[in-house]
Design a protein around this motif. Structure first.
Motif, PDB file in Angstrom:
ATOM      1  N   ARG A  61       0.813  -1.219   0.000  1.00 27.15           N
ATOM      2  CA  ARG A  61       0.000   0.000   0.000  1.00 27.15           C
ATOM      3  C   ARG A  61       0.847   1.270   0.000  1.00 27.15           C
ATOM      4  NH1 ARG A  61      -4.226  -2.674  -1.593  1.00 27.15           N
ATOM      5  NH2 ARG A  61      -5.750  -1.094  -1.022  1.00 27.15           N
ATOM      6  N   LEU A  64      -0.195   4.272  -2.841  1.00 25.62           N
ATOM      7  CA  LEU A  64      -1.568   4.779  -2.940  1.00 25.62           C
ATOM      8  C   LEU A  64      -1.589   6.149  -3.615  1.00 25.62           C
ATOM      9  CD1 LEU A  64      -2.912   3.711   0.569  1.00 25.62           C
ATOM     10  CD2 LEU A  64      -3.503   2.695  -1.636  1.00 25.62           C
ATOM     11  N   LYS A  72     -11.744   6.360  -2.437  1.00 28.65           N
ATOM     12  CA  LYS A  72     -10.598   5.911  -1.641  1.00 28.65           C
ATOM     13  C   LYS A  72      -9.323   5.982  -2.467  1.00 28.65           C
ATOM     14  CE  LYS A  72     -13.126   2.021   0.219  1.00 28.65           C
ATOM     15  NZ  LYS A  72     -12.937   0.624   0.554  1.00 28.65           N
ATOM     16  N   PRO A  73      -8.166   6.158  -1.826  1.00 29.09           N
ATOM     17  CA  PRO A  73      -6.911   6.090  -2.591  1.00 29.09           C
ATOM     18  C   PRO A  73      -6.717   4.687  -3.165  1.00 29.09           C
ATOM     19  CG  PRO A  73      -6.462   6.226  -0.228  1.00 29.09           C
ATOM     20  CD  PRO A  73      -7.937   6.419  -0.396  1.00 29.09           C
ATOM     21  N   GLY A 102       1.302   7.811   5.735  1.00 31.91           N
ATOM     22  CA  GLY A 102       0.776   6.922   6.757  1.00 31.91           C
ATOM     23  C   GLY A 102       1.313   5.508   6.606  1.00 31.91           C
ATOM     24  N   PHE A 106       3.701   3.304   9.152  1.00 29.11           N
ATOM     25  CA  PHE A 106       3.369   1.950   9.598  1.00 29.11           C
ATOM     26  C   PHE A 106       4.511   0.973   9.293  1.00 29.11           C
ATOM     27  CE2 PHE A 106      -1.483   2.728   9.240  1.00 29.11           C
ATOM     28  CZ  PHE A 106      -1.573   2.992  10.593  1.00 29.11           C
ATOM     29  N   LEU A 109       7.260   0.943  11.868  1.00 25.34           N
ATOM     30  CA  LEU A 109       6.948   0.577  13.251  1.00 25.34           C
ATOM     31  C   LEU A 109       7.813  -0.561  13.749  1.00 25.34           C
ATOM     32  CD1 LEU A 109       3.123   0.129  13.778  1.00 25.34           C
ATOM     33  CD2 LEU A 109       4.534   2.167  14.015  1.00 25.34           C
ATOM     34  N   ARG A 139       5.675   8.603  15.550  1.00 27.51           N
ATOM     35  CA  ARG A 139       4.911   8.829  16.770  1.00 27.51           C
ATOM     36  C   ARG A 139       4.832   7.556  17.589  1.00 27.51           C
ATOM     37  NH1 ARG A 139      -0.418  11.017  13.889  1.00 27.51           N
ATOM     38  NH2 ARG A 139       0.192   9.348  12.475  1.00 27.51           N
TER      39      ARG A 139
ATOM     40  N   PRO B 349      -1.288  -1.363   6.267  1.00 31.70           N
ATOM     41  CA  PRO B 349      -2.095  -0.588   7.221  1.00 31.70           C
ATOM     42  C   PRO B 349      -2.743  -1.460   8.286  1.00 31.70           C
ATOM     43  CG  PRO B 349      -2.543   0.092   4.967  1.00 31.70           C
ATOM     44  CD  PRO B 349      -1.706  -1.135   4.873  1.00 31.70           C
ATOM     45  N   GLY B 353      -1.068  -1.267  11.640  1.00 34.73           N
ATOM     46  CA  GLY B 353      -1.984  -0.366  12.330  1.00 34.73           C
ATOM     47  C   GLY B 353      -2.646  -1.012  13.525  1.00 34.73           C
ATOM     48  N   ASN B 379      -6.200   9.620  14.139  1.00 33.13           N
ATOM     49  CA  ASN B 379      -5.379   9.750  12.932  1.00 33.13           C
ATOM     50  C   ASN B 379      -4.942   8.382  12.403  1.00 33.13           C
ATOM     51  OD1 ASN B 379      -2.306  10.377  11.882  1.00 33.13           O
ATOM     52  ND2 ASN B 379      -3.863  11.855  11.233  1.00 33.13           N
ATOM     53  N   LEU B 380      -4.534   7.496  13.330  1.00 30.46           N
ATOM     54  CA  LEU B 380      -4.084   6.165  12.911  1.00 30.46           C
ATOM     55  C   LEU B 380      -5.230   5.371  12.294  1.00 30.46           C
ATOM     56  CD1 LEU B 380      -1.729   5.047  15.831  1.00 30.46           C
ATOM     57  CD2 LEU B 380      -1.158   6.126  13.660  1.00 30.46           C
ATOM     58  N   GLN B 383      -5.573   6.337   8.961  1.00 27.02           N
ATOM     59  CA  GLN B 383      -4.520   5.802   8.097  1.00 27.02           C
ATOM     60  C   GLN B 383      -4.785   4.353   7.688  1.00 27.02           C
ATOM     61  OE1 GLN B 383      -0.781   8.524   9.634  1.00 27.02           O
ATOM     62  NE2 GLN B 383      -0.555   6.328   9.713  1.00 27.02           N
ATOM     63  N   ILE B 384      -5.754   3.728   8.339  1.00 26.54           N
ATOM     64  CA  ILE B 384      -6.109   2.352   7.962  1.00 26.54           C
ATOM     65  C   ILE B 384      -7.354   2.362   7.083  1.00 26.54           C
ATOM     66  CG2 ILE B 384      -6.796   0.076   8.798  1.00 26.54           C
ATOM     67  CD1 ILE B 384      -5.417   0.675  11.425  1.00 26.54           C
ATOM     68  N   GLY B 386     -10.026   2.685   4.508  1.00 29.56           N
ATOM     69  CA  GLY B 386      -9.985   3.023   3.086  1.00 29.56           C
ATOM     70  C   GLY B 386      -8.642   2.803   2.444  1.00 29.56           C
ATOM     71  N   ARG B 387      -7.656   2.362   3.199  1.00 34.36           N
ATOM     72  CA  ARG B 387      -6.325   2.172   2.614  1.00 34.36           C
ATOM     73  C   ARG B 387      -5.846   0.730   2.743  1.00 34.36           C
ATOM     74  NH1 ARG B 387      -3.743   7.713   5.164  1.00 34.36           N
ATOM     75  NH2 ARG B 387      -5.389   9.056   4.356  1.00 34.36           N
ATOM     76  N   SER B 388      -6.583  -0.066   3.497  1.00 32.07           N
ATOM     77  CA  SER B 388      -6.173  -1.456   3.673  1.00 32.07           C
ATOM     78  C   SER B 388      -6.621  -2.271   2.466  1.00 32.07           C
ATOM     79  CB  SER B 388      -6.779  -2.025   4.951  1.00 32.07           C
ATOM     80  OG  SER B 388      -8.182  -1.925   4.896  1.00 32.07           O
ATOM     81  N   ASP B 394     -10.641  -1.956   7.425  1.00 33.48           N
ATOM     82  CA  ASP B 394     -11.674  -0.933   7.622  1.00 33.48           C
ATOM     83  C   ASP B 394     -12.428  -1.193   8.925  1.00 33.48           C
ATOM     84  OD1 ASP B 394     -11.037   0.262   5.217  1.00 33.48           O
ATOM     85  OD2 ASP B 394     -12.507  -0.907   4.084  1.00 33.48           O
TER      86      ASP B 394
END
Lengths: 786, 437
Positions: A61, A64, A72-73, A102, A106, A109, A139, B349, B353, B379-380, B383-384, B386-388, B394
């Motif tokens: 991902r 994107l 959605k992206p 984002g 991830f 991490l 973060r 994600p 995530g 925010n996190l 970031q998941i 719609g992007r997973s 989702d």
């Protein structure tokens, strides 16, 4: 799609669509992936799992992007374009930028961020893309997931699971490209990891490619790990010297020592892949080299100066009245040409042959008639689009691995592969090959009675017949291949194993043939060559092959370059022992240097420029890698000897040699007749089948234990029925004229009454240990101590 | 006050002890719909299902007839019907009871659906943890085979069908339809890249329809009793009835079959109200993958469209009720732990995530969260969502933002006080003594 107009093929775009990426319109073929279309505009979308030669998976991902009309992206690596599509990448879309940022956050991490001690640091897509699209600071303050590391997925490949981003490039390569699906993703969630089944390591011939395509430092090689940082290396594009596949490589060195080799991009040949032998087997270039000229005094070799050694060599050769020249199949085109020229112009003999292996007069006639000096007729590209490829005495995975990869690609797309042979090997299975069963030696008979559907398929446009060098061992096989190609119209390719064979053939390093496939018996050909070489006359056609080897015992002097005597099925050493004066051009001590009067050290591939002709006949030139090396190529050493003999042969500079070959060009006159050797008699008994495995006891693989540990085990392969008939269970003993070999038994898909062993693997060297060749009748008994 | 009556259709005869047998099922008119279906053109069956407006009961609510019509007909290829019986959604318990009580209604639906989409092979992929349901369905399939309802030339129609009952191995992701196909083919269950969609290249790269158990259980009734009959239940956009599985802090949890459009308050009354006369604190309309609602939403009709308007989803239609003893922080943490454990690992994600969010939520649970992290988590989740790669990501991103919207103060409290200090965990247990509440 191409259309034909006025006899010339003009590529016209068909089915193109126009898309707008970041405000710029670009026309691309329908079905293009967004990420590829963006590349055309120079827009770099970050990616990890995407690889142009692997099926899209859209797992990471990282790529994107925003597509107008989609809420959605979308992953650019899996999204195909459609006409009028408006795409916004991170350059112009906040949605895309945030999505990429984002994902990058991830990805980092659970990554250890150990770049300062990672082999990949400095050439790492994760590092680079984290810098280009990632957040300045993470973060994440929780604990990272950890794994014990590294673990071996094979003796050669180490896996650091903490660094892995689960992009699945390695697993997809293993499954889709190599056909060795021993690497898989295991477990789930953050515990997902690459792994192998217990006791089934990733012993693929192509495993090293996974290191190269790994976008992080998760896969590293046992040989290169912690050896250097990429920014300390000097990189030079080169060509692989291990086989006739002709791979482009990148050779990296540091302080005049090669540290690693990578597959380099060559879409028309090796795409982006190479085999593990080409990648890892280069230690021979530095270990155990002959450093100084040596001359024999009182039976012992002693170090000599170059002038002294050249002088002794020149005198010895000048005083002899008969000569022979043996050139191994590993020379560059230019060096082989220098041998060809030196033999005819300085030694005035035509007794020369580059075939340091099992050979035949039939093969000589086949090569002279159909191969030498001919242009590329079958290419990799042609293989890929062939409706059918017929393999005769040829095991691509072992004998020309990049041909194997291309055949596999073709087979996955629908090409029919048929193998004429005695073993349905693992490689055959991976290209879904149909078998035309025949014992070694019976190929000609099998080709004469091919099933009608195969014959019909061979008559289709684009059909290909590939014949390996082992066909020389089978009387009538090459004649039958030539006749079959003639009858069906199928294109014919001869695939030798060694990198230098095709070049040496075209350079004229074989009796009866001058450069460019010119017959020595042709007056016009002789005139062209003698004029270029500035000699009054050329010698009469001499002896090649078995005749030359038979004559060896009677010549007074011999020049031998890059020949392993163990590669001949017959006892060449005994003949050489009777030669009074031997000049050996070598880089390692060998059975020849043991007999030589003068040993002259020569350059290895990294120390000289040159060209290999791959099996296609395509020139694969390369430049010198190590500029400070003091060694000289064979051509230069031969030139010095010729000068000292007062029979100068012309300049020995690689560029001049290339220019001379270019001036001569390929022969356009009448060619020698194709061989017409009849089908041999059928034999009764157990027949020996054998070929050289890719990873075996070959001298160029010395000094690389991790690579050797991934070689296939040395076993006897027989069919279940043959094993039952002979009572073979755990082990079998082969009895040859020279001795016995006992090996574990593996039941495999082998023709009846055929027994297969590797030709030159640890514990089984059939010429030396058995005194037998493929096609010989062999006695096998059950049992025996390993 | 209850104004919507219960409408037992699928569940009508569940009190018959032998309903699970062929004889028992036939006694109530079983397999009559099949006989009538086999006399019709397959396209006519698809047309009726389309006209009925039946929407998938597995969670996404996709129109079933439309899904069937995507399968290219007369393409000369093998078609497959796959029943998704991998009911694993936290809070969902309706497919397994259907298979336990009335496996033949599923089998009859499978045969009709296979006939409609011209599939000669059907697979029922049942969650591996419910061997009793697997045994019941396998028994029903065997009985149907013995009775000539499955096999060659069914009821003389010339239609052949083989039905395979397959047991899953306990992965939530295998409820995702393409991961289910991978699992069924013997691979590790991970979602597949779409396109191609299953209707074009699904099981063994052939056109495939994947339907939920309850969806298929509706088919015999639609065919047997007619489209008009079916459409008298529910609303225009959400026609039909639903087996509502009400669980949580209610006096009488269980299955209640009623039309779509019934309100939660009515269902709550059927379920005997909140235990101990308490109040609803928050509730989920259909599984942990849909955003939570509160007491103010109890009068909304339970339809696909009304739930979407309220910012949630009908999901599996299995409401979970939580009373005031429950810490929302703790509930969200448990759900995220579930998603972290069940994330297949394929896409970044979801894999990373859920790992991260769970770690942060566990800090909140122990009173160690920070105000900044409350926003970071939103925010996190963004970031998941719609992007997973698939809907599991989702789903994992939904619980926290909804919880924060309604119960921000509880998360603020969790920046200094462990939730077990604010909410006695024992009091929230279903079996908690009244005194603890």
């Amino acid at each position: 799609m191409t259309i034909t107009t006025n006899d010339s093929q003009v590529a016209v775009p068909s089915d193109t669509v126009t898309v707008i990426i970041d405000g710029v319109a670009v026309a691309v073929p329908k079905g293009t992936l967004v990420i590829r279309a963006a590349e055309l505009l120079g827009i770099e979308i970050p990616r990890f799992c995407d690889h142009p030669l692997l099926d899209p998976v859209a797992a990471c991902r990282a790529c994107l992007i925003e597509v107008e009309g989609m809420p959605k992206p979308q992953p650019a690596c899996a999204q195909t374009v459609s006409d009028g599509m408006v795409i916004r990448t991170q350059q112009s879309s906040e949605m895309a930028r945030l999505a990429q940022e984002g994902v990058m956050e991830f990805l980092l991490l659970n990554h250890p961020l150990d770049c300062p001690v990672c082999d990949k640091g400095g050439e790492c897509p994760l590092q680079n893309q984290a810098m280009s699209v990632g957040r300045p600071e993470s973060r994440f303050t929780e604990d990272k997931r950890t794994f014990p590391k590294p673990i071996n997925v094979s003796a050669q490949i180490l896996l650091d699971r903490e660094r892995c981003v689960s992009c699945a490039r390695c697993t997809r390569f293993a499954e889709q490209i190599a056909g060795d699906p021993m690497l898989e993703l295991l477990e789930r969630g953050a515990q997902q990891q690459v792994g192998t089944a217990e006791d089934q390591p990733f012993d693929s011939y192509f495993s090293g490619n996974t290191i190269q395509i790994c976008p992080v430092g998760a896969l590293t090689s046992a040989a290169y790990r912690f050896r250097s940082r990429p920014f300390d290396l000097v990189s030079v594009p080169t060509t692989c010297e291990h086989c006739a596949s002709g791979c482009s490589l990148r050779t990296d060195y540091r302080r005049e020592v090669v540290t690693r080799r990578l597959a380099w991009d060559s879409p028309e040949v090796n795409e982006e892949w190479n085999c593990d032998k080409g990648r890892f087997a280069f230690v021979y270039q530095t270990e155990g080299r002959i450093e100084y000229p040596l001359i024999r005094e009182n039976g012992e070799l002693r170090v000599a100066s170059w002038p002294e050694a050249i002088d002794v060599a020149a005198r010895g050769l000048a005083e002899a009245s008969s000569h022979a020249v043996l050139v191994g199949g590993r020379s560059t085109v230019e060096d082989a040409y220098a041998y060809a020229r030196f033999a005819r112009a300085a030694l005035r003999t035509d007794d020369i042959d580059f075939r340091a292996r099992a050979l035949s007069d039939e093969e000589h006639a086949f090569l002279a008639s159909l191969v030498a000096g001919s242009p590329v007729s079958v290419s990799y590209e042609k293989l890929e689009s062939a409706p059918i490829v017929l393999l005769v005495s040829f095991e691509p995975e072992d004998e020309s691995p990049i041909v194997f990869l291309r055949l596999r690609k073709a087979a996955r797309a629908g090409t029919r592969v048929v193998s004429v042979g005695a073993v349905r090997s693992k490689g055959s299975e991976k290209v879904a090959a149909e078998m035309v069963w025949c014992a070694p030696g019976d190929e000609a008979a099998a080709l004469a009675s091919l099933p009608a559907d195969i014959l019909a398929a061979l008559a289709h446009s684009g059909a290909v017949i590939m014949v390996g060098e082992r066909a020389a061992l089978s009387a009538g096989a090459l004649s039958a291949v030539a006749a079959l190609a003639d009858r069906t119209g199928a294109a014919l390719a001869w695939v030798p194993r060694r990198a230098g064979e095709r070049g040496a053939l075209d350079a004229g390093a074989i009796a009866g043939l001058l450069p460019g496939g010119r017959p020595l018996s042709d007056a016009q050909a002789r005139a062209e060559v003698s004029e270029l070489w500035g000699v009054d006359s050329l010698p009469h056609p001499g002896a090649s092959g078995d005749a030359l080897l038979a004559r060896l015992g009677t010549v007074e002097a011999a020049v031998v370059g890059g020949v392993e005597l163990a590669d001949y099925p017959q006892d060449v050493r005994a003949a050489l022992e009777r030669v009074g004066f031997i000049v050996s051009l070598e880089n390692h001590h060998s059975a020849v240097t043991e007999l030589a009067s003068v040993v002259l050290p020569v350059a290895v591939v990294t120390e000289k420029a040159g060209t290999f002709l791959d099996w296609e006949g395509r020139p694969r030139p390369f430049t010198r890698v190590l500029r400070d090396a003091l060694t000289m190529p064979d051509a230069q050493v031969l030139g010095m000897i010729a000068d000292a003999m007062d029979r100068p042969v012309g300049p020995s500079d690689v560029n001049v040699l290339r220019a001379e070959l270019g001036t001569l060009g390929p022969w356009r006159g009448a060619r020698l007749e194709a061989p017409r050797v009849p089908v041999g008699p059928r034999r009764d008994g157990l027949v020996l089948a054998s070929w050289r495995q890719l990873l075996d006891s070959g001298v160029l693989q010395e000094g690389e234990p991790h690579l050797a540990a991934t070689a296939r085990p040395t076993v006897v392969m027989v069919s279940d029925a043959t094993a039952r008939r002979l009572g073979l269970t755990e082990t079998a003993t082969l009895h040859g004229p020279a001795g016995i070999v006992t090996l574990p038994v593996e039941i495999a898909d082998v023709a009846e009454s055929v027994v297969w062993v590797p030709m030159n693997s640890p514990g089984c060297h059939i010429y030396r240990d058995l005194g037998a060749r493929p096609g010989d009748i062999i006695r096998v008994t059950a049992g025996g101590a390993l | 006050m209850i104004t919507t009556g219960l409408t037992p259709v699928i569940t009508e005869h569940w009190d018959a002890p032998d309903l699970y047998t062929l004889d028992g099922y036939r006694r109530f008119g079983g397999y009559e719909a099949l006989a009538s279906a086999l006399k019709q053109d397959p396209d006519a069956i698809i047309g009726q299902v389309k006209d009925s407006g039946l929407r998938g009961r597995g969670g996404a609510g996709f129109p079933t007839g439309l899904k069937w019509s995507f399968v290219p007909q007369n393409d000369g290829k093998q078609h497959y019907l796959v029943v998704n019986a991998d009911e694993s959604e936290p809070g969902a318990c309706k497919d397994i009871p259907i298979m336990m009580a009335d496996p033949h209604v599923l089998v009859e639906g499978v045969i009709i659906a296979s006939y409609a989409i011209r599939a000669n092979h059907a697979f029922i992929y049942i969650r591996g943890e419910v061997p009793n349901a697997i045994r019941k369905v396998a028994f029903a399939v065997e009985q149907a085979k013995a009775a000539g309802l499955i096999g060659k030339n069914i009821l003389g129609s010339g239609f052949d069908l083989d039905v395979v009952v397959h047991s899953g191995a306990g992965a939530y992701i295998c409820g995702e339809e393409t991961a289910l196909l991978d699992s069924l083919e013997g691979y590790r269950g991970q979602p597949r890249l779409k396109p191609p969609f299953p209707a074009v290249a699904g099981l063994y790269a052939s056109p495939t329809v994947i339907n939920n158990v309850e969806t298929i259980a509706n088919i015999p009734f639609i065919i047997g009793r007619g489209v008009e009959w079916f459409r008298q239940f529910g609303t225009e956009k959400s026609p039909g009835f639903k087996v509502w599985a009400v669980s949580g802090h209610v006096n009488n949890p269980g299955l209640f079959e009623a039309p779509l459009g019934i309100t939660m308050r009515e269902l709550l009354d059927y379920a005997g109200g909140v235990r101990g006369g308490g109040e609803v604190k928050f509730w989920l309309p259909g599984g942990s993958s849909v955003p939570m609602l509160t007491a103010e939403h109890l009068d909304l009709p339970l339809t696909y469209e009304a739930m979407a308007e309220a910012g949630t989803m009908l999901g599996t239609g299995t409401p979970m009720i939580f009373d005031s003893t429950v810490s929302v922080v703790k509930a969200v943490t448990r759900w995220l732990e579930f998603y972290k454990h069940e994330s297949c690992g394929k896409c970044t994600p979801c894999r990373e995530g859920t790992y991260w969010i769970t770690g942060v939520l566990e800090k909140f649970e122990h009173g160690h969260g920070t105000a900044t992290e409350m926003d970071t988590l939103v925010n996190l989740c963004g970031q998941i969502a719609g992007r997973s790669f698939c809907a599991l990501g989702d789903a994992a991103a939904t619980p926290y933002p909804a919880a924060l919207k309604f119960f921000r103060q509880e998360f603020t409290d969790a920046t200094h006080t462990p939730v077990d200090g604010t909410f006695d965990p024992v009091a929230s247990y279903v079996f908690a003594p009244a005194v603890a509440r």
